[in-house]
Design a protein around this motif. Structure first.
Motif, mmCIF file in Angstrom:
data_model
loop_
_atom_site.group_PDB
_atom_site.id
_atom_site.type_symbol
_atom_site.label_atom_id
_atom_site.label_comp_id
_atom_site.label_asym_id
_atom_site.label_seq_id
_atom_site.Cartn_x
_atom_site.Cartn_y
_atom_site.Cartn_z
ATOM 1 N N ASN A 427 0.830 -1.206 0.000
ATOM 2 C CA ASN A 427 0.000 0.000 0.000
ATOM 3 C C ASN A 427 0.865 1.256 0.000
ATOM 4 O OD1 ASN A 427 -3.148 -0.041 0.264
ATOM 5 N ND2 ASN A 427 -2.440 -1.892 1.320
ATOM 6 N N ILE A 428 1.949 1.234 0.748
ATOM 7 C CA ILE A 428 2.859 2.393 0.765
ATOM 8 C C ILE A 428 3.600 2.486 -0.570
ATOM 9 C CG2 ILE A 428 4.892 3.398 1.899
ATOM 10 C CD1 ILE A 428 3.953 2.127 4.505
ATOM 11 N N ARG A 429 3.922 1.330 -1.170
ATOM 12 C CA ARG A 429 4.677 1.312 -2.431
ATOM 13 C C ARG A 429 3.893 1.878 -3.611
ATOM 14 N NH1 ARG A 429 6.954 -3.865 -0.895
ATOM 15 N NH2 ARG A 429 9.212 -3.655 -0.566
ATOM 16 N N LEU A 430 2.620 2.141 -3.444
ATOM 17 C CA LEU A 430 1.890 2.788 -4.539
ATOM 18 C C LEU A 430 2.557 4.110 -4.915
ATOM 19 C CD1 LEU A 430 -1.864 2.209 -3.604
ATOM 20 C CD2 LEU A 430 -0.570 1.137 -5.434
ATOM 21 N N GLY A 431 3.210 4.716 -3.954
ATOM 22 C CA GLY A 431 3.927 5.958 -4.234
ATOM 23 C C GLY A 431 5.174 5.744 -5.063
ATOM 24 N N ASN A 432 5.738 4.532 -5.000
ATOM 25 C CA ASN A 432 6.955 4.209 -5.767
ATOM 26 C C ASN A 432 7.056 2.689 -5.839
ATOM 27 O OD1 ASN A 432 9.432 3.873 -6.904
ATOM 28 N ND2 ASN A 432 10.597 4.950 -5.331
ATOM 29 N N PRO A 433 6.507 2.065 -6.893
ATOM 30 C CA PRO A 433 6.441 0.600 -6.970
ATOM 31 C C PRO A 433 7.795 -0.086 -6.880
ATOM 32 C CG PRO A 433 5.042 1.598 -8.646
ATOM 33 C CD PRO A 433 5.844 2.707 -8.047
ATOM 34 N N ASP A 434 8.876 0.613 -7.213
ATOM 35 C CA ASP A 434 10.207 -0.005 -7.206
ATOM 36 C C ASP A 434 10.965 0.217 -5.890
ATOM 37 O OD1 ASP A 434 9.845 -0.851 -9.866
ATOM 38 O OD2 ASP A 434 10.486 1.112 -10.605
ATOM 39 N N ALA A 435 10.288 0.811 -4.913
ATOM 40 C CA ALA A 435 10.970 1.146 -3.656
ATOM 41 C C ALA A 435 11.365 -0.114 -2.890
ATOM 42 C CB ALA A 435 10.068 2.019 -2.788
ATOM 43 N N THR A 436 12.527 -0.059 -2.233
ATOM 44 C CA THR A 436 12.968 -1.169 -1.393
ATOM 45 C C THR A 436 12.234 -1.112 -0.057
ATOM 46 O OG1 THR A 436 14.753 0.124 -0.400
ATOM 47 C CG2 THR A 436 15.242 -1.064 -2.458
ATOM 48 N N LEU A 437 12.340 -2.188 0.702
ATOM 49 C CA LEU A 437 11.694 -2.221 2.008
ATOM 50 C C LEU A 437 12.290 -1.157 2.933
ATOM 51 C CD1 LEU A 437 9.615 -3.570 3.826
ATOM 52 C CD2 LEU A 437 11.373 -5.227 4.513
ATOM 53 N N GLU A 438 13.590 -0.888 2.779
ATOM 54 C CA GLU A 438 14.218 0.151 3.603
ATOM 55 C C GLU A 438 13.623 1.523 3.290
ATOM 56 O OE1 GLU A 438 15.804 -2.147 1.902
ATOM 57 O OE2 GLU A 438 16.602 -3.379 3.545
ATOM 58 N N GLU A 439 13.372 1.807 2.019
ATOM 59 C CA GLU A 439 12.764 3.088 1.645
ATOM 60 C C GLU A 439 11.328 3.179 2.133
ATOM 61 O OE1 GLU A 439 15.114 4.112 -2.509
ATOM 62 O OE2 GLU A 439 13.551 2.578 -2.520
ATOM 63 N N VAL A 440 10.613 2.062 2.075
ATOM 64 C CA VAL A 440 9.240 2.034 2.592
ATOM 65 C C VAL A 440 9.246 2.316 4.086
ATOM 66 C CG1 VAL A 440 7.261 0.527 3.047
ATOM 67 C CG2 VAL A 440 8.365 0.486 0.801
ATOM 68 N N GLU A 441 10.166 1.679 4.783
ATOM 69 C CA GLU A 441 10.247 1.872 6.232
ATOM 70 C C GLU A 441 10.615 3.310 6.576
ATOM 71 O OE1 GLU A 441 13.059 0.278 9.863
ATOM 72 O OE2 GLU A 441 12.442 -1.161 8.309
ATOM 73 N N ARG A 442 11.515 3.912 5.795
ATOM 74 C CA ARG A 442 11.913 5.299 6.043
ATOM 75 C C ARG A 442 10.723 6.248 5.881
ATOM 76 N NH1 ARG A 442 15.547 6.124 2.014
ATOM 77 N NH2 ARG A 442 16.866 4.569 3.021
ATOM 78 N N ALA A 443 9.916 5.994 4.842
ATOM 79 C CA ALA A 443 8.732 6.825 4.627
ATOM 80 C C ALA A 443 7.728 6.640 5.772
ATOM 81 C CB ALA A 443 8.074 6.477 3.295
ATOM 82 N N ALA A 444 7.584 5.400 6.228
ATOM 83 C CA ALA A 444 6.656 5.138 7.335
ATOM 84 C C ALA A 444 7.122 5.821 8.621
ATOM 85 C CB ALA A 444 6.521 3.629 7.539
ATOM 86 N N ARG A 445 8.435 5.837 8.863
ATOM 87 C CA ARG A 445 8.948 6.534 10.051
ATOM 88 C C ARG A 445 8.664 8.040 9.951
ATOM 89 N NH1 ARG A 445 12.385 3.656 13.363
ATOM 90 N NH2 ARG A 445 13.137 1.645 12.545
ATOM 91 N N SER A 446 8.831 8.593 8.755
ATOM 92 C CA SER A 446 8.575 10.025 8.584
ATOM 93 C C SER A 446 7.113 10.365 8.823
ATOM 94 C CB SER A 446 8.967 10.465 7.159
ATOM 95 O OG SER A 446 10.343 10.258 6.952
ATOM 96 N N ALA A 447 6.219 9.400 8.544
ATOM 97 C CA ALA A 447 4.786 9.616 8.773
ATOM 98 C C ALA A 447 4.363 9.122 10.155
ATOM 99 C CB ALA A 447 3.976 8.903 7.698
ATOM 100 N N PHE A 448 5.331 8.777 10.998
ATOM 101 C CA PHE A 448 5.055 8.278 12.339
ATOM 102 C C PHE A 448 4.118 7.067 12.301
ATOM 103 C CE2 PHE A 448 6.468 12.589 12.918
ATOM 104 C CZ PHE A 448 7.303 12.516 14.021
ATOM 105 N N ALA A 449 4.364 6.171 11.332
ATOM 106 C CA ALA A 449 3.548 4.970 11.203
ATOM 107 C C ALA A 449 4.326 3.709 11.541
ATOM 108 C CB ALA A 449 3.010 4.854 9.776
ATOM 109 N N HIS A 450 5.650 3.822 11.636
ATOM 110 C CA HIS A 450 6.482 2.627 11.802
ATOM 111 C C HIS A 450 6.142 1.870 13.082
ATOM 112 C CE1 HIS A 450 9.997 0.006 11.604
ATOM 113 N NE2 HIS A 450 10.284 0.358 12.841
ATOM 114 N N ASP A 451 5.920 2.590 14.162
ATOM 115 C CA ASP A 451 5.714 1.918 15.444
ATOM 116 C C ASP A 451 4.465 1.046 15.433
ATOM 117 O OD1 ASP A 451 7.999 3.045 16.391
ATOM 118 O OD2 ASP A 451 7.009 4.694 17.465
ATOM 119 N N PHE A 452 3.349 1.585 14.949
ATOM 120 C CA PHE A 452 2.126 0.762 14.968
ATOM 121 C C PHE A 452 2.204 -0.352 13.921
ATOM 122 C CE2 PHE A 452 0.387 3.669 11.655
ATOM 123 C CZ PHE A 452 -0.173 2.747 10.786
ATOM 124 N N ILE A 453 2.976 -0.131 12.850
ATOM 125 C CA ILE A 453 3.141 -1.201 11.853
ATOM 126 C C ILE A 453 3.870 -2.384 12.477
ATOM 127 C CG2 ILE A 453 4.305 -1.847 9.693
ATOM 128 C CD1 ILE A 453 3.796 1.018 8.709
#
Length: 571
Positions: A427-453
């Motif tokens: 769902n997060i990768r819709l913003g960038n289908p080729d993104a790595t898991l590390e990039e997805v995690e970085r974006a989630a941390r910036s949105a303060f979503a990493h902890d609940f994920i």
């Protein structure tokens, strides 16, 4: 015929399957004609000449013939129906591809259930018809032609009596088929309404139960379902009339053949074996002709469905790439609305709207509900095209850019949190289908979503259910923001991006958005004025017009509409 030709066009890639089926059909038709042909010599050999060798060989030959015929029927049915299924699969894919490519206006004008029905019910009806078309034309048609040859060879006079009634069956078949076709289109439209009701009630089941509307929605469904039954009842009536009418008409031909043929046998002009051979061919002939005529009704239903399907495929795409697009190069991100007007059908939504948002600026759109803020936001990515004026990015009219080039420059966080029945990471990768898991995690941390994920059962690989039903409103919104962060586009559109967040979550996300907005052009719609107090510019829209533009302090000093909205929220 145009509709029929279009259906056949989709079968071209699978021509070799149809060729195999046609060859098998020739074998089936040939064996039927051969059986009818052999009746006369067999009867003569066995009963007149009492040839015991032929008598012994007939059962063995019969088994061999029907074994050969069975294999041919299998090959004919298998290859023709798989060709039809593959063609229908291509049609269903094209309808879906076409629908997805149509502008947003198409989806606001048509209920979701109706769109789903076109792909499922309408194409399904076509599927049944295509199988009948090809099967009847190939197998039953070839069989009928072979048997016609036999009866004309045996006795052309009797054959004319048989044949003369066949054209008479075409008149009622055509009239009945036409009515069945119209009823098929109406019943498919009613099926679309039923699908719409199902989609609405299942997606809004919480509201239905909260307001105790179970009986109301069931009654509405029952009324619509009854309407479908009435269309189907009429269709059943005409289909049920078809066979008796055909049999009554053909009975005249059978009666004429028996009378005339019997007279010839009694006068010695025709032998009994010859007459029985003719009767066998005639009886066998009426079978495939009856099937062809019966299939005509199914074909008409398929044509009704096909017309509805091709309406979607032929629907014009209002939003298209320009014939000579401009290459935007490195987009700086400045946005300008210049004297923009917009009409939705006869309703004027925006009038002469003008403002600019420079690179790195945050421009907020505020105003009462229904003022036109979301419409303004929808014009920038060309979800709709302006009816007057222009939307420009870096001074280029967005209508001169390819849609792909335009949308690559824009990230959107909508007021409606749209998530899919997929994993959190996808769902997060819709913003960038080729993104790595590390990039997805970085974006989630910036949105303060990493902890609940990480608290979810499978972390980023957790499936969140239909529309993210397993998450809270705040969690869904933060995933949408993470998606926009991952896209890393120079223009950011936030339509009530924090509307579903509690105070604590909103504070965290505002911090993330503040970092995200740096060096990006950001347009924000917010009813909570606390989220836009520090915007570089606030554009106040009322009744489709810009009534005020300025900073928070400037607008408060003017004591206009903004001041009124501000006082209503902060007092």
């Amino acid at each position: 015929m145009d509709t029929f030709k279009r259906i056949l066009h989709y079968s071209k890639p699978y021509w070799w399957r149809i060729v195999i089926s046609m060859a098998a059909s020739l074998c089936v038709g040939g064996t039927d004609a051969a059986i009818a042909w052999m009746v006369e010599p067999l009867l003569k050999k066995i009963f007149s000449e009492r040839d015991m060798t032929i008598f012994i060989l007939v059962p063995v030959a019969l088994i061999i013939v029907f074994l050969f015929r069975g294999v041919a029927r299998f090959l004919q049915g298998y290859y023709v129906q798989t060709a039809g299924q593959l063609a229908i699969q291509d049609i269903r894919n094209e309808v879906y591809r076409k629908q997805i490519g149509l502008p947003l206006r198409y989806f606001t004008d048509n209920p979701t259930g109706t769109l789903m029905s076109r792909i499922m019910s309408d194409v399904g009806q076509m599927q049944q018809g295509v199988a009948n078309i090809v099967t009847s034309l190939l197998r039953d048609g070839v069989t009928a032609i072979g048997l016609l040859g036999v009866i004309f060879y045996r006795n052309w006079q009797l054959a004319l009596i048989t044949f003369i009634v066949l054209p008479l069956t075409a008149v009622p078949a055509q009239k009945i088929g036409k009515r069945i076709k119209n009823l098929a289109k109406q019943s498919l439209g009613q099926m679309g309404e039923i699908t719409s009701i199902l989609q609405e009630t299942f997606s809004g089941i919480k509201v239905v139960k909260a307001f105790r509307q179970e009986k109301s929605v069931v009654d509405r469904f029952s009324r619509t379902n009854l309407g479908l039954y009435r269309y189907l009842r009429k269709s059943i009536k005409y289909e049920s009339l078809h066979t008796p009418i055909m049999e009554i008409i053909t009975s005249f031909g059978v009666a004429g053949v028996i009378w005339f043929g019997g007279s010839q046998v009694m006068d010695g002009k025709m032998t009994a074996p010859e007459f029985f051979s003719f009767l066998t061919a005639m009886v066998m002939l009426y079978g495939p002709i009856k099937k062809v005529l019966s299939a005509y009704n199914t074909v008409q239903q398929a044509m009704g469905a096909a017309e509805r399907v091709f309406e979607v495929i032929d629907h014009p795409a209002d939003i298209q790439d320009p014939p000579d697009p401009v290459e935007p190069g490195m987009v700086r991100g400045s946005v300008e609305l210049r004297n923009v007007s917009f009409r939705y059908d006869d309703e004027e939504v925006l009038r002469d709207v003008s403002f600019t948002a420079g690179r790195g600026e945050v421009v907020a759109l505020v105003g009462p509900s229904g003022a036109g803020k979301t419409t303004v936001m929808s014009l920038i990515p060309r979800f709709y095209d302006v009816t007057g004026g222009a939307v420009l990015i870096d001074g280029i009219d967005v209508r001169r850019l390819r849609l792909d080039d335009l949308l690559c420059q824009i990230a959107l966080v909508d007021q409606e949190t749209i998530l899919f029945n997929e994993t959190i990471a996808n769902n997060i990768r819709l913003g960038n289908p080729d993104a790595t898991l590390e990039e997805v995690e970085r974006a989630a941390r910036s949105a303060f979503a990493h902890d609940f994920i990480m608290e979810m059962p499978e972390g980023y690989d957790t499936n969140i259910g239909d529309r993210g039903v397993r998450l809270s409103g705040g969690q869904r919104q933060r995933l949408c923001i993470a998606r926009a962060i991952l896209k890393n586009a120079p223009i950011l559109l936030l339509d009530e991006a924090t509307s579903a967040l509690d105070t604590e979550s909103e504070h965290m996300v505002q911090q993330a958005l503040t970092n995200l907005m740096k060096n990006r052009t950001t347009l924000v719609i917010a009813h909570r004025l606390s989220t836009v107090l520090h915007a570089d510019r606030i554009v106040v829209i009322d009744k489709g017009e810009v009534v005020e533009v300025g900073t928070n302090d400037e607008l408060l000093a003017r004591d206009g509409l903004y001041r009124k909205l501000y006082d209503m929220q902060f007092k």
